[in-house]
Design an enzyme around this catalytic site. Structure first.
Site, PDB file in Angstrom:
ATOM      1  N   LYS A 116       0.821  -1.209   0.000  1.00  0.00           N
ATOM      2  CA  LYS A 116       0.000   0.000   0.000  1.00  0.00           C
ATOM      3  C   LYS A 116       0.851   1.254   0.000  1.00  0.00           C
ATOM      4  O   LYS A 116       0.572   2.210  -0.711  1.00  0.00           O
ATOM      5  CB  LYS A 116      -0.927   0.026   1.227  1.00  0.00           C
ATOM      6  CG  LYS A 116      -2.147  -0.855   1.073  1.00  0.00           C
ATOM      7  CD  LYS A 116      -3.130  -0.577   2.198  1.00  0.00           C
ATOM      8  CE  LYS A 116      -4.185  -1.656   2.295  1.00  0.00           C
ATOM      9  NZ  LYS A 116      -4.787  -1.693   3.631  1.00  0.00           N
ATOM     10  N   LYS A 162      -5.248 -11.604  -5.954  1.00  0.00           N
ATOM     11  CA  LYS A 162      -6.510 -11.972  -5.299  1.00  0.00           C
ATOM     12  C   LYS A 162      -7.632 -11.032  -5.771  1.00  0.00           C
ATOM     13  O   LYS A 162      -7.364  -9.894  -6.183  1.00  0.00           O
ATOM     14  CB  LYS A 162      -6.358 -11.893  -3.776  1.00  0.00           C
ATOM     15  CG  LYS A 162      -6.089 -10.487  -3.289  1.00  0.00           C
ATOM     16  CD  LYS A 162      -6.246 -10.340  -1.779  1.00  0.00           C
ATOM     17  CE  LYS A 162      -6.017  -8.882  -1.424  1.00  0.00           C
ATOM     18  NZ  LYS A 162      -6.151  -8.500  -0.065  1.00  0.00           N
ATOM     19  N   LYS A 182     -11.366  -5.567  -3.131  1.00  0.00           N
ATOM     20  CA  LYS A 182     -12.250  -4.397  -3.169  1.00  0.00           C
ATOM     21  C   LYS A 182     -11.527  -3.187  -3.725  1.00  0.00           C
ATOM     22  O   LYS A 182     -12.141  -2.306  -4.301  1.00  0.00           O
ATOM     23  CB  LYS A 182     -12.666  -4.030  -1.736  1.00  0.00           C
ATOM     24  CG  LYS A 182     -13.837  -4.786  -1.226  1.00  0.00           C
ATOM     25  CD  LYS A 182     -14.254  -4.181   0.123  1.00  0.00           C
ATOM     26  CE  LYS A 182     -14.986  -5.217   0.920  1.00  0.00           C
ATOM     27  NZ  LYS A 182     -14.642  -5.213   2.332  1.00  0.00           N
TER      28      LYS A 182
HETATM   29  P1  TYM Z   1     -11.386  -7.173   4.316  1.00  0.00           P
HETATM   30  O1  TYM Z   1     -12.534  -6.260   4.595  1.00  0.00           O
HETATM   31  O2  TYM Z   1     -10.413  -6.766   3.274  1.00  0.00           O
HETATM   32  O3  TYM Z   1     -11.899  -8.606   3.934  1.00  0.00           O
HETATM   33  C1  TYM Z   1     -12.837  -9.334   4.728  1.00  0.00           C
HETATM   34  C2  TYM Z   1     -12.514 -10.814   4.688  1.00  0.00           C
HETATM   35  O4  TYM Z   1     -12.528 -11.302   3.320  1.00  0.00           O
HETATM   36  C3  TYM Z   1     -11.345 -12.043   3.059  1.00  0.00           C
HETATM   37  N1  TYM Z   1     -10.968 -11.897   1.640  1.00  0.00           N
HETATM   38  C4  TYM Z   1     -10.733 -12.918   0.797  1.00  0.00           C
HETATM   39  N2  TYM Z   1     -10.763 -14.248   0.973  1.00  0.00           N
HETATM   40  C5  TYM Z   1     -10.506 -15.024  -0.104  1.00  0.00           C
HETATM   41  N3  TYM Z   1     -10.197 -14.541  -1.343  1.00  0.00           N
HETATM   42  C6  TYM Z   1     -10.155 -13.211  -1.563  1.00  0.00           C
HETATM   43  N4  TYM Z   1      -9.898 -12.730  -2.768  1.00  0.00           N
HETATM   44  C7  TYM Z   1     -10.431 -12.331  -0.462  1.00  0.00           C
HETATM   45  N5  TYM Z   1     -10.472 -10.983  -0.326  1.00  0.00           N
HETATM   46  C8  TYM Z   1     -10.807 -10.736   0.961  1.00  0.00           C
HETATM   47  C9  TYM Z   1     -10.303 -11.428   3.974  1.00  0.00           C
HETATM   48  O5  TYM Z   1      -9.243 -12.326   4.206  1.00  0.00           O
HETATM   49  C10 TYM Z   1     -11.114 -11.147   5.219  1.00  0.00           C
HETATM   50  O6  TYM Z   1     -11.184 -12.298   6.038  1.00  0.00           O
HETATM   51  N6  TYM Z   1      -8.081  -6.297   7.977  1.00  0.00           N
HETATM   52  C11 TYM Z   1      -9.333  -6.965   7.661  1.00  0.00           C
HETATM   53  C12 TYM Z   1     -10.484  -6.548   8.542  1.00  0.00           C
HETATM   54  C13 TYM Z   1     -10.289  -6.734  10.002  1.00  0.00           C
HETATM   55  C14 TYM Z   1     -10.270  -7.957  10.711  1.00  0.00           C
HETATM   56  C15 TYM Z   1     -10.102  -7.599  12.078  1.00  0.00           C
HETATM   57  C16 TYM Z   1     -10.366  -9.297  10.335  1.00  0.00           C
HETATM   58  C17 TYM Z   1     -10.144  -5.726  10.906  1.00  0.00           C
HETATM   59  N7  TYM Z   1     -10.025  -6.266  12.148  1.00  0.00           N
HETATM   60  C18 TYM Z   1     -10.013  -8.581  13.075  1.00  0.00           C
HETATM   61  C19 TYM Z   1     -10.292 -10.257  11.333  1.00  0.00           C
HETATM   62  C20 TYM Z   1     -10.114  -9.905  12.681  1.00  0.00           C
HETATM   63  C21 TYM Z   1      -9.701  -6.627   6.232  1.00  0.00           C
HETATM   64  O7  TYM Z   1      -9.305  -5.619   5.698  1.00  0.00           O
HETATM   65  O8  TYM Z   1     -10.611  -7.485   5.669  1.00  0.00           O
END
Ligand code: TYM
Length: 331
Positions: free
Chosen positions: A112, A194, A197
């Site tokens: 990033k 991957k 978003k």
């Molecule tokens: P975020 O919002 O980017 O994504 C949410 C969840 O979706 C999963 N994910 C994927 N899994 C498989 N293939 C993909 N292409 C893919 N893209 C996204 C992510 O692994 C995630 O599980 N930092 C985290 C949010 C967060 C969080 C937490 C998660 C904040 N605090 C505490 C767990 C525990 C995030 O940005 O997820």
């Protein structure tokens, strides 16, 4: 007993990567009557600039989407991160035991920050807030997609460091990755990446709220290769294999079975089939999302009640943390 925690950022609609990597796992755990808490992590989403007029809608839409996917507020806790101040409080305590060198090592930060001229502090310390999210609830298991592994390693280290320095408060949380390859759904435009978003090309992902014709267009444009046969080989044919994987996750059929059933189709015909399977699967979810969005008062109530429950748990942890650190000497 197990305590499950996970989170999702509210900005940008939920896509099939989120859905298969994380959300379907959460629903399975809920079905097994596990103790699960999920957070709409609005504070994480403002590490990138957000329009204050749009953000509230995004938070409500993500809440609606989670409910439409099957998160049941009577069984699980669903809440808005910013309403539970203990998250940001623990974040500070953890920030005081975490080095800058450790954070600079994380691959997501490197990626990033490489694109930015000025790196905001929020992007840098983001993983510490994520660790606080998990630890303030004393979570034992965190179901996420593959891209979160390094951040969860940091969380485990911070829990260990805190426990060693001040006495044991936190269980060391374990990462739960979903099986069958769904922990990493690939971009439709660049299968080496991957599905994400933040990809500027919206054709790279299918969102749960996409219109049916858009789904057909995006799948038709999905990058495959010059072989027209439908075969499953994620290493050498990541593009078509990604479509077969999505098909397999929706239908419950093994990829090999899908390949056999599709032996008379070329990739273009197969794409039409996959698009139909996705559209049919998403249709009822889309209707539910719309129905929930039409009722923002209900969504607000769900978040308010969830946040009250989450706050009660988080405050119990913080009483202990403050005492261990020596801030709260009378309790
Ligand atoms: P975020 O919002 O980017 O994504 C949410 C969840 O979706 C999963 N994910 C994927 N899994 C498989 N293939 C993909 N292409 C893919 N893209 C996204 C992510 O692994 C995630 O599980 N930092 C985290 C949010 C967060 C969080 C937490 C998660 C904040 N605090 C505490 C767990 C525990 C995030 O940005 O997820």
């Amino acid at each position: 007993p197990r305590k499950i925690f996970s989170g999702i950022q509210p900005t940008g609609s939920m896509h099939l990567g989120n859905y298969f990597g994380a959300i379907t796992q959460w629903i399975d755990l809920q079905h097994k009557n596990e103790d699960i808490t999920v957070s709409v992590v609005d504070l994480h989403s403002i590490t990138l600039p957000q329009d204050p007029n749009v953000l509230p809608k995004s938070i409500l839409e993500m809440t609606a989407t989670l409910l439409a996917c099957g998160i049941d507020p009577n069984k699980s806790v669903i809440f808005q991160q910013s309403r539970v101040l203990q998250h940001t409080e623990l974040f500070w305590y953890l920030g005081c035991i975490c080095t800058m060198a450790r954070l600079a090592h994380l691959p997501q930060y490197k990626e990033k920050s490489a694109l930015l001229k000025d790196v905001l502090l929020g992007i840098f310390i983001y993983p510490v807030l994520q660790a606080a999210d998990i630890l303030v609830h004393k979570a034992t298991h965190v179901p996420v997609g593959e891209d979160q592994i390094q951040q969860l390693q940091l969380c485990q280290e911070l829990a260990q460091m805190f426990n060693k320095k001040f006495g044991t408060v936190f269980p060391i949380p374990r990462t739960l990755l979903s099986e069958k390859g769904s922990a990493r759904i690939r971009s439709l435009r660049e299968p080496s990446k991957k599905m994400s978003k933040s990809d500027p090309d919206s054709k790279s992902r299918i969102c749960l709220t996409d219109a049916s014709d858009d789904i057909v267009k995006k799948i038709k444009k999905a990058v495959t290769d010059f072989t027209s046969a439908v075969t499953y080989d994620p290493e050498s044919r990541p593009g078509v294999s990604n479509l077969i994987l999505i098909h397999s996750l929706i239908s419950g059929k093994q990829p090999q079975v899908i390949v056999e059933e599709s032996q008379y189709l070329d990739t273009l015909k197969y794409k039409h089939l996959v698009a139909d399977v996705i559209i049919e699967h998403l249709l009822p979810i889309k209707k539910k999302i719309e129905a929930y969005i039409a009722n923002p008062e209900y969504l607000d109530q769900v978040l308010r009640e969830g946040s009250e429950k989450a706050q009660a748990t988080a405050e119990e942890t913080m009483v202990e943390v403050r005492r261990k650190v020596g801030i709260n000497f009378l309790e």
